[in-house]
Design a protein around this motif. Structure first.
Motif, PDB file in Angstrom:
ATOM      1  N   CYS A  55      48.318  33.545  51.131  1.00 12.66           N
ATOM      2  CA  CYS A  55      47.254  32.816  50.518  1.00 12.66           C
ATOM      3  C   CYS A  55      47.406  31.258  50.573  1.00 12.66           C
ATOM      4  CB  CYS A  55      46.743  33.411  49.305  1.00 12.66           C
ATOM      5  SG  CYS A  55      48.031  32.972  48.008  1.00 12.66           S
ATOM      6  N   GLU A  59      44.675  28.969  45.447  1.00 13.42           N
ATOM      7  CA  GLU A  59      43.860  30.376  45.024  1.00 13.42           C
ATOM      8  C   GLU A  59      44.500  31.022  43.899  1.00 13.42           C
ATOM      9  OE1 GLU A  59      41.489  31.762  48.836  1.00 13.42           O
ATOM     10  OE2 GLU A  59      43.786  31.677  49.130  1.00 13.42           O
ATOM     11  N   ARG A 213      40.617  34.738  45.268  1.00 15.83           N
ATOM     12  CA  ARG A 213      40.049  34.160  46.555  1.00 15.83           C
ATOM     13  C   ARG A 213      39.122  33.008  46.353  1.00 15.83           C
ATOM     14  NH1 ARG A 213      41.141  35.967  51.362  1.00 15.83           N
ATOM     15  NH2 ARG A 213      41.490  38.042  50.344  1.00 15.83           N
TER      16      ARG A 213
END
Length: 379
Positions: A55, A59, A213
């Motif tokens: 990621c 985030e 997210r």
């Protein structure tokens, strides 16, 4: 043999934590030189963690642990949703979630959430039929843990996330037991939120994370400064984040869990021969490689632990066994109160040895024999 409760910090993690405490003690939100140094170190730690999760560093929210992260995920999403003109209120959680998920859901029920529980089968896996029947267009959030802390069963997280997105719902997973034992690829899982704790993968206590997210709105649950993009107020635990990153790197470097699985099977086979009759409750397949929950038929688990004090294991989750209630996980899997009270969980690590396993088998076999003889005398 109680590593699902917590793990011993690796020496390299302890050293990384001590070094960060010594040189990066400033507040990372301070504008001066020392503060900016701490901020730079924090950013590098988050980038390292993000690399292993697949990621972006932006985030990640650094928390005090997975319990706080679970609270922030559920309550944060629900409260942010209430600002919409026509908010969704339906939240689905599996029956075997950690108490920090189940109890947060009940708090939100009192605030207007419509909470429903997802059933599991006898192996602790999510009933996909029940999940599909309860997932509707008005569902806001679904929370299903990646790997269960008591029996070790793994869940089809990617499938759950895909189904959630088909109806416009968010998917949250508590990956506390998974992270550090098996790879996590957020791109493949497709989840919107993920919680974890450093102390489950040989890191320090008091630091965890929430992956949220990009684009997901979270209502802050701790107020007083608007740190971390307004998602979590409070001075960030920079040394903890550094140690978390180092623990995650070490876990990736030492990723061979086949030897741990072999020790787990050695323990099961040895106890089956010498401490029987016993019943394997943890599934053999699609299970954490280190986790084995057994029922010692006719032997109360607390009595067995008292008779084998040198064996560190658990009658269930360390986060919930302070109560006199049976394990909600085992009850959800279909066990009755008596059976649940006869279960012990063994959770190994890469530090365990064959000699320890053999010693544990001998001690537990003797303890079982003693407890059963006392029961017979009392009868």
């Amino acid at each position: 043999m109680d590593n699902n409760a917590t793990t011993q910090p690796r020496q390299e993690v302890i050293e990384a934590l001590a070094e960060a405490e010594a040189c990066c003690w400033a507040n990372s939100a301070s504008p001066h030189r020392l503060g900016q140094k701490a901020k730079s170190v924090l950013n590098r730690a988050k980038q390292s963690i993000a690399f292993h999760l697949g990621c972006r560093a932006g985030e990640l929210v650094i928390t005090s642990g997975a319990t706080e992260a679970n609270n922030l995920a559920l309550a944060g999403v629900f409260e942010a949703e209430m600002f919409r003109r026509q908010p969704r209120r339906r939240i689905l959680v599996s029956t075997i979630e950690h108490p920090s998920v189940l109890e947060t859901a009940e708090v939100l029920r009192a605030r207007g959430a419509v909470v429903d529980h997802l059933e599991v089968d006898s192996s602790g896996r999510l009933s996909l039929a029940d999940f599909r029947s309860k997932l509707t267009q008005d569902t806001l959030l679904v929370s299903v843990m990646a790997a269960n802390n008591e029996v070790g069963s793994l869940q089809p997280i990617a499938h759950v996330a895909e189904a959630c997105h088909q109806v416009g719902a968010y998917c949250h997973t508590d990956a506390t037991q998974w992270l550090g034992r098996m790879p996590v690829n957020l791109a493949e899982w497709g989840v919107d939120l993920l919680s974890a704790s450093a102390h489950k993968l040989h890191g320090p206590k008091g630091v965890g994370l929430l992956f949220a997210r990009a684009g997901i709105s979270l209502s802050e649950q701790q107020h007083g400064g608007g740190h971390q993009g307004g998602k979590r107020s409070g001075t960030v635990n920079v040394p903890g984040a550094v140690a978390f990153a180092r623990a995650l790197q070490a876990a990736a470097d030492q990723s061979d869990w086949d030897s741990v699985k072999a020790l787990r099977e050695r323990l099961f086979e040895g106890l089956s021969k010498s401490a029987g009759p016993i019943e394997r409750i943890s599934p053999e397949d699609d299970c954490l490689p280190n986790t084995l929950l057994l029922r010692f038929n006719g032997v109360d688990a607390e009595a067995l632990m008292a008779s084998a004090p040198s064996i560190c294991c658990s009658p269930g989750s360390a986060c919930s066994n302070a109560t006199l209630l049976p394990s909600h996980v085992l009850i959800a899997m279909g066990l009755d109160r008596k059976a649940a009270d006869e279960c012990l969980r063994f959770s190994l690590s890469q530090a365990n040895t064959t000699e320890e396993i053999d010693q544990a088998i001998k001690i537990l076999a003797e303890a079982c024999s003693y407890v059963r003889s006392m029961i017979q005398e009392a009868a």
